[in-house]
Design an enzyme around this catalytic site. Structure first.
Site, PDB file in Angstrom:
ATOM      1  N   ASN A  98     116.300 -46.024  20.999  1.00  0.00           N
ATOM      2  CA  ASN A  98     115.828 -44.651  21.133  1.00  0.00           C
ATOM      3  C   ASN A  98     116.450 -43.827  20.016  1.00  0.00           C
ATOM      4  OD1 ASN A  98     118.523 -44.574  22.322  1.00  0.00           O
ATOM      5  ND2 ASN A  98     117.978 -42.511  23.017  1.00  0.00           N
ATOM      6  N   HIS A 109     114.043 -42.280  10.292  1.00  0.00           N
ATOM      7  CA  HIS A 109     114.611 -43.451  10.954  1.00  0.00           C
ATOM      8  C   HIS A 109     115.815 -43.995  10.180  1.00  0.00           C
ATOM      9  CE1 HIS A 109     111.282 -44.085  13.888  1.00  0.00           C
ATOM     10  NE2 HIS A 109     110.621 -43.382  12.988  1.00  0.00           N
TER      11      HIS A 109
END
Length: 363
Positions: A98, A109
């Site tokens: 998560n 990311h």
């Protein structure tokens, strides 16, 4: 006639107390008290020890708390989410647990400077140059790589997630993979796949091994592949060069599925890993936690391939072919160009029938 004279005293008021001689004066309370000697100043008593360390802020300066999010309160960051980077015809989808606080704050990311993902991507040859989190949206078009997470909610750590969220997240993840049908679903960490396997396949893994897993995503031909967590706190693989082996295998699997011939000879090499030696080597190089990664910072503010002056007045590039390594994963230099290490294990050609037999035989 004789007269007797009796001399009588005047009657005293009140009753006479027993034991007192007649005519004895009653002691009076002295109105004036004798002057007392001045008291010596009291010495301060030593405070009793409570067994806890006392604060010494009056003596030492308190360390200033680092503002990681430029004044943005953590409560506000917890309300943010990290969008998936998914499209059709992807070769690889990287699956995390998560979003963390920093990823949600930056909106990209794997933004942590100590995370080994972007370094391993380059060292393995999955990218032709050193990238960073700002390049994540370009990966689907340039390299066929996408990103998603099992759980959408942002938390400071995975321990803040409930088992219900993991179960629901696993079902949602399957729906995403069934929609986009990538060639390989890569789970970035052992625990992610263990949760996914138990929830989706109903299988609790007893003897886990990294790499290709026996089950495929339901109703697809997507292969499940597991590699060590790219976090710098992964105790089993403390350095980037300890993890890059699994990225190399991932690249060769992708090339075989696409029918791309390897430009280098495949060699059968016995891969061995000694955790104690790796940790000792990492401690000597002071990169066990990799809190500061100069290569990452260079990538964030410019092209790493560009030469930058170092302390000795020369140039430094990432990766450094002369960096010490205690395994067979070290690359080599050819005409001044760093080359990736040879593929350490032979992988047989992939075919659909063999994969189907493996899937059926493992149920």
């Amino acid at each position: 006639m004789l007269l007797l004279f009796v001399f009588l005293e005047e009657p005293t008021k009140g009753k006479r107390k027993r034991g007192k001689a007649q005519g004895e004066p009653k002691p009076k309370k002295s109105a004036e008290k004798a002057p007392k000697a001045p008291k010596a100043p009291k010495t301060p008593k030593a405070p009793k020890s409570s067994g806890k360390q006392e604060k010494i802020t009056d003596t030492f300066k308190v360390k200033r708390k680092v503002d990681r999010f430029n004044g943005v309160p953590e409560a506000e960051i917890l309300t943010k989410t990290l969008p998936d980077i998914l499209t059709f015809n992807l070769d690889i989808v990287i699956i995390g647990i998560n979003p963390g606080l920093m990823a949600a704050y930056k909106g990209h990311h794997y933004p942590g400077p100590g995370n080994h993902f972007w370094k391993c991507l380059f060292l393995s040859g999955l990218s032709d140059k050193q990238l960073n989190h700002l390049d994540d949206h370009d990966l689907p078009e340039k390299y066929g790589i996408g990103f998603t997470n099992m759980v959408e909610r942002t938390t400071p750590g995975s321990k803040d997630l409930s088992s219900k969220e993991f179960r629901e997240g696993g079902r949602i993840l399957v729906q995403k993979l069934q929609k986009y049908k990538p060639r390989i679903a890569v789970f970035n960490g052992k625990c992610i796949y263990e949760i996914f396997s138990k929830e989706i396949f109903g299988v609790k893994i007893k003897k886990f091994e990294f790499g290709i897993q026996p089950h495929r995503v339901p109703e697809t031909e997507t292969i499940c592949y597991v590699m060590p967590s790219s976090s710098a706190r992964c105790a089993q693989f403390p350095r980037a060069q300890d993890k890059v082996h699994h990225y190399i295998k991932l690249k060769d699997l992708r090339d075989q599925m696409k029918g791309i011939e390897s430009a280098r000879e495949v060699q059968e090499v016995q891969y061995s890993f000694d955790l104690q030696l790796a940790q000792a080597d990492a401690k000597r190089q002071a990169v066990k936690e990799e809190k500061y990664d100069p290569g990452y910072d260079a990538a964030a503010f410019g092209n790493v391939a560009e030469e930058t002056p170092n302390a000795e007045g020369g140039t430094s590039n990432l990766p450094d072919p002369t960096a010490p390594c205690n395994s067979e994963l070290a690359g080599h230099s050819q005409n001044g160009q760093w080359m990736p290490p040879p593929f350490p294990e032979h992988m047989p050609p992939f075919s659909q029938s063999e994969g189907q037999q493996q899937e059926n035989g493992s149920v």
